[in-house]
Scaffold this motif. Structure first.
Motif, mmCIF file in Angstrom:
data_model
loop_
_atom_site.group_PDB
_atom_site.id
_atom_site.type_symbol
_atom_site.label_atom_id
_atom_site.label_comp_id
_atom_site.label_asym_id
_atom_site.label_seq_id
_atom_site.Cartn_x
_atom_site.Cartn_y
_atom_site.Cartn_z
ATOM 1 N N ARG A 118 73.267 90.524 -68.911
ATOM 2 C CA ARG A 118 72.941 91.948 -68.955
ATOM 3 C C ARG A 118 71.433 92.126 -68.950
ATOM 4 N NH1 ARG A 118 77.371 92.403 -72.145
ATOM 5 N NH2 ARG A 118 76.223 92.254 -74.098
ATOM 6 N N GLN A 119 70.757 91.247 -69.707
ATOM 7 C CA GLN A 119 69.315 91.384 -69.800
ATOM 8 C C GLN A 119 68.617 91.034 -68.485
ATOM 9 O OE1 GLN A 119 67.306 89.088 -72.904
ATOM 10 N NE2 GLN A 119 67.741 90.849 -74.223
ATOM 11 N N SER A 120 69.063 89.936 -67.829
ATOM 12 C CA SER A 120 68.337 89.495 -66.631
ATOM 13 C C SER A 120 68.733 90.265 -65.392
ATOM 14 C CB SER A 120 68.569 88.008 -66.367
ATOM 15 O OG SER A 120 68.805 87.328 -67.544
ATOM 16 N N ILE A 167 71.404 79.091 -58.375
ATOM 17 C CA ILE A 167 70.398 80.140 -58.583
ATOM 18 C C ILE A 167 70.695 80.939 -59.850
ATOM 19 C CG2 ILE A 167 69.476 82.295 -57.665
ATOM 20 C CD1 ILE A 167 69.838 81.090 -54.882
ATOM 21 N N ILE A 168 71.978 81.305 -60.025
ATOM 22 C CA ILE A 168 72.352 82.049 -61.230
ATOM 23 C C ILE A 168 72.522 81.050 -62.364
ATOM 24 C CG2 ILE A 168 74.104 83.525 -62.287
ATOM 25 C CD1 ILE A 168 74.886 84.391 -59.447
ATOM 26 N N PRO A 169 71.755 81.190 -63.437
ATOM 27 C CA PRO A 169 71.928 80.235 -64.544
ATOM 28 C C PRO A 169 73.377 80.238 -65.005
ATOM 29 C CG PRO A 169 69.994 81.610 -64.880
ATOM 30 C CD PRO A 169 70.714 82.182 -63.703
ATOM 31 N N GLN A 170 73.915 79.049 -65.225
ATOM 32 C CA GLN A 170 75.333 78.923 -65.549
ATOM 33 C C GLN A 170 75.551 78.742 -67.034
ATOM 34 O OE1 GLN A 170 78.053 78.657 -62.824
ATOM 35 N NE2 GLN A 170 76.368 79.995 -62.251
ATOM 36 N N GLY A 171 76.662 79.298 -67.508
ATOM 37 C CA GLY A 171 77.113 79.028 -68.870
ATOM 38 C C GLY A 171 76.316 79.726 -69.963
ATOM 39 N N GLU A 172 75.574 80.779 -69.611
ATOM 40 C CA GLU A 172 74.869 81.542 -70.651
ATOM 41 C C GLU A 172 75.840 82.581 -71.220
ATOM 42 O OE1 GLU A 172 71.735 80.931 -71.409
ATOM 43 O OE2 GLU A 172 71.226 79.578 -69.757
ATOM 44 N N ASP A 173 75.455 83.238 -72.322
ATOM 45 C CA ASP A 173 76.391 84.255 -72.819
ATOM 46 C C ASP A 173 76.124 85.617 -72.165
ATOM 47 O OD1 ASP A 173 74.630 83.165 -75.290
ATOM 48 O OD2 ASP A 173 74.394 85.334 -74.984
ATOM 49 N N ARG A 194 75.093 94.596 -62.133
ATOM 50 C CA ARG A 194 75.267 93.261 -61.564
ATOM 51 C C ARG A 194 75.869 92.297 -62.580
ATOM 52 N NH1 ARG A 194 69.678 92.129 -58.691
ATOM 53 N NH2 ARG A 194 69.033 93.778 -60.127
ATOM 54 N N ALA A 195 75.570 92.502 -63.855
ATOM 55 C CA ALA A 195 76.163 91.650 -64.891
ATOM 56 C C ALA A 195 77.675 91.802 -64.903
ATOM 57 C CB ALA A 195 75.575 91.994 -66.254
ATOM 58 N N ALA A 196 78.132 93.049 -64.657
ATOM 59 C CA ALA A 196 79.577 93.281 -64.622
ATOM 60 C C ALA A 196 80.204 92.529 -63.446
ATOM 61 C CB ALA A 196 79.861 94.774 -64.517
ATOM 62 N N VAL A 197 79.519 92.548 -62.298
ATOM 63 C CA VAL A 197 80.021 91.812 -61.135
ATOM 64 C C VAL A 197 80.062 90.320 -61.434
ATOM 65 C CG1 VAL A 197 79.570 91.209 -58.728
ATOM 66 C CG2 VAL A 197 79.174 93.552 -59.526
ATOM 67 N N ILE A 198 78.980 89.833 -62.020
ATOM 68 C CA ILE A 198 78.905 88.411 -62.368
ATOM 69 C C ILE A 198 80.054 88.041 -63.292
ATOM 70 C CG2 ILE A 198 77.575 86.768 -63.754
ATOM 71 C CD1 ILE A 198 75.053 87.941 -62.494
ATOM 72 N N ASN A 199 80.301 88.899 -64.251
ATOM 73 C CA ASN A 199 81.364 88.644 -65.204
ATOM 74 C C ASN A 199 82.733 88.674 -64.526
ATOM 75 O OD1 ASN A 199 82.534 88.234 -67.720
ATOM 76 N ND2 ASN A 199 82.917 90.434 -67.935
#
Ligand code: HEM
Lengths: 424, 276
Positions: free
Chosen positions: A31-33, A20-26, A38-43
């Motif tokens: 941050r944008q999506s 579901i979460i696109p993989q391997g993007e920068d 949540r971007a921080a959690v993803i990171n």
């Protein structure tokens, strides 16, 4: 013991996230999506590259460890059970078995035992017979290797996971483009590749049917392999495989500047330096025309009416651009002319070395074999005790099978009935 | 261009599947065993028309019909019909048709709104591995579809029993819980090795075509998730004796994962498999 189910479910759940979460993007993309939080959690959880994250590795490790432990635990008992045939048991065993049968035959024990043996052999059982004072013991089995099916499935899974990890650690990937007649050194592989020619087959409407690169491997100055590769038919040398991936045009250019002539290769859309702070990018129109809306285009992919569109840059600023025919000298600035003298194709090849592949494929084959053994080779074991009575004999039967017990019970019934049938 | 012949056969197949579905519904609504028997033969007729349509397409295209969503959706429906007809013939569970024919009809109906032009085969799809990949997928998905139908029947019958509606009517058309459960297990054990082959042949094909046998793209990942769900089914059954109720639910969930792999991934997620 429930650990394995738990692990399987966790891995499936993690995979759902990974799809579901696109993989391997920068990082900017996340941050944008997803917003900063949540971007921080993803990171933090490496969820932008789940399948290469450390905790996914840990999961895989637990999976293999759990499978290995479980298999090691079961191997010995399973081996004993499978190999310890001819076990002699007392009457209790027969009356206590969940699959059992008892019948009387007017025949003598010897005769009945012979009939039972013939019946078992006809049904592809392996039969052992033991003579005793009172009569006979028979032991028969078939499909005993079926019990190893699930073990093979699990060990093959370990082989696949190990092979995959090994390949990821030791392998490499890359991309190379080679113009027709060109030679490229593949640094990581330690040999060179030459493209003799490149060809495209088209369907009637010019959609590509197949791409062919006529390649030579040059190792230490010697030609070692020659092969025409195409999509789905790669070339492998020294563990490195080359895949037909893309193609394009290369234009031969001749630069005359200050009385000196230099030859350059111009690949489409790739900036090439002309010296003096100038660089050039080109686009090739093999079958040039101006379309309805007044833009340049190509009618077909065939070089029927070749034109080159070029842009010259000074630093990063476009200085001049135009469309040129072949062999027509183009004046650049005051002191330079450029002539597009010819065109060739180049081929784009993806290459990869993955030393884990043999293990992964062997594991895959073993897994199929294991599944076949597990589901189609059903172990069945039958014991008969045939004892002489004052007239005729008594037949006691017992059976065991991990699956399809009813079928085995029926089979035993039929066998015993054959031996108990009074002479006609 | 889709040929007239193919188109006519295909439309007839859709209509006859619809007729079979209606007959199955009538058979269930009016508890008519006879209508169910007739429905079987009507389904067989629809299947024959469907097969003929695909045969015509195969000849017209000069290759097996494997290469786009239209073709594969039609094949998916065909695989379910194939296995259904076998199970129906062998075990005579008429009511199963009332679940399976709507499924087939839904799939083939969806196929009929997709662009059906015969497109030449792009280079990446020219692979024997791909052909095995698709054939095994048809068998695996077909059997998983049947397992889904059996799971639903199980849950329906169970519900009727707990609601005290056992006896007579629809209930009398349903086979026993144990039979449903074991047949369900049977379809899954048939399908599982094929599903494994789907993953393996897909990986080999990807390796031959692109140089990476597994790239975790959403389609691959969902095929793996589906496979794991059925592996969980097998383990739960074998080691913890999860039969009946929970097994029926797992078989329903498994097939939802199949459908998601099939359609959800294309519609909601993006990836390499964009052409299928
Ligand atoms: C943590 C990982 C796993 C563990 C500890 C585990 C353990 C087990 C055990 C104890 C059995 C019973 C086998 C027997 O007594 O014959 C079994 C059966 C089986 N396992 Fe696994 N397993 C694992 C993962 C998997 C996976 C990923 C697959 C996928 C192919 C798999 C496929 C099977 C199959 C096909 C059977 C036979 C089931 C049946 O006969 O109905 N296992 N497993």
């Amino acid at each position: 013991m429930r650990l394995n189910l738990f692990l399987l479910i966790i891995i499936a759940g993690v995979s759902v996230f990974g799809s579901i979460i696109p993989q391997g993007e920068d990082p900017a993309f996340y941050r944008q999506s997803y917003g900063p939080l949540r971007a921080a959690v993803i990171n933090y959880l490496q969820m932008s590259d789940i399948f290469h994250s450390w905790w996914f590795l840990v999961l895989c490790f637990f999976l293999t460890a759990s499978i290995l432990a479980c298999s090691a635990n079961r191997l010995l008992p399973l081996w004993r059970l499978t190999m310890s045939f001819r076990q002699q048991y007392g009457e209790d065993f027969y009356t206590g078995s969940s699959i059992r049968d008892q019948s009387y035959s007017p025949k003598s024990a010897g005769e009945a035992a012979n009939i039972l043996m013939a019946g078992l052999r006809k049904r592809h059982y392996r039969v052992f017979r033991e003579n005793r004072q009172e009569g006979f013991y028979l032991y028969a089995d078939r499909g005993r290797f079926g019990s190893f099916g699930s073990m093979l499935v699990h060990l093959s899974l370990v082989l696949i996971v190990t092979g995959a990890l090994y390949g990821r650690m030791e392998g490499f990937k890359g991309y190379v483009s080679i113009p027709e007649g060109g030679l490229s050194e593949i640094q990581k592989a330690g040999f060179s590749l030459q493209l003799d020619s490149f060809r495209i087959d088209y369907y009637g409407d010019y959609t590509p049917k197949q791409y062919y690169s006529d390649l030579k491997v040059i190792d230490q100055g010697r030609e070692v392999i020659k092969k025409v590769i195409s999509v789905n038919d790669p070339l492998t040398y020294k563990g490195v495989t080359f895949y037909q991936t893309s193609f394009g045009w290369v234009i031969d250019g001749v630069v005359i500047s200050g009385g000196k002539e230099t030859k350059i290769d111009l690949m489409e859309r790739e900036a090439v330096s002309l010296g003096g702070g100038l660089s050039i990018k080109i686009m090739f129109f093999p079958d040039f025309y101006i379309n309805e809306s007044g833009h340049p285009g190509t009618k077909s992919p065939l070089p029927n009416n070749p034109r080159v569109f070029y842009v010259v840059y000074q630093g990063s600023r476009a200085m001049t651009y135009n469309l040129a025919s072949l062999a027509e000298p183009v004046q650049i600035g005051d002191a330079m002319t450029l002539t597009f003298s010819g065109y060739r194709r180049y081929t784009g090849l993806q290459f990869a070395s993955d030393p884990g592949i043999p293990a992964v494929y062997l594991g895959s084959a073993l897994m199929i074999l294991g599944l076949f053994l597990n589901f189609y080779v059903i172990p069945r074991r039958i014991w008969f005790m045939v004892n002489n009575e004052t007239s005729g004999c008594r037949i006691l039967a017992a059976g065991s099978s991990p699956r399809f017990q009813a079928r085995l019970e029926e089979e035993i019934g039929v066998l015993a009935a054959e031996a108990a049938k009074p002479p006609a | 261009m889709i040929s007239h012949w193919e188109n006519n056969l295909f439309i007839m197949a859709v209509i006859v599947y619809l007729a079979a579905m209606t007959l199955y519904f009538i058979s269930v609504a009016l508890r008519r065993e006879k209508a169910g028997r007739l429905a079987f033969f009507v389904t067989l007729g629809a299947f024959a028309l469907h097969t003929a349509a695909m045969a015509v397409r195969t000849v017209a295209a000069g290759r097996l019909p494997f290469s786009n969503m239209y073709e594969f959706t039609s094949l998916f429906a065909w695989g379910i019909a194939l296995i259904f007809l076998y199970v129906e013939r062998r075990f005579a569970i008429r009511v199963l048709g009332a679940i399976i024919t709507p499924l087939i009809f839904g799939l083939i109906g969806y196929a009929s709104v997709l662009p059906g032009d015969i497109k030449p085969l792009m280079p990446a799809l020219q692979s024997y591995w791909l052909q095995i990949h698709v054939i095994t997928a048809i068998l695996a998905y077909g059997a998983f579809g049947i397992s889904f139908g059996l799971g639903v029947l199980y849950l329906v019958r169970e519900k009727m029993e707990t609601a005290g509606k056992a006896g007579g009517g629809l209930y009398s058309l349903l086979p026993g819980l144990k039979v449903l459960d074991e047949l369900n297990y049977g379809s899954i054990t048939f399908a599982f090795p094929f599903m494994t082959l789907v993953l393996i042949t897909g990986a080999i094909w990807a390796e031959r075509a692109w140089g990476t046998y597994w790239s975790w793209d959403p389609k691959e990942t969902w095929a793996l998730i589906t496979w794991i769900i059925y592996a969980v089914y097998l383990h739960a059954r074998f080691t913890y004796g999860w039969k009946g109720h929970r097994a029926a639910w797992l078989s329903v969930i498994g097939f939802l994962a199949v459908l998601f792999t099939y359609f959800g991934v294309n519609l909601l997620l993006s990836g390499l498999h964009s052409y299928v």
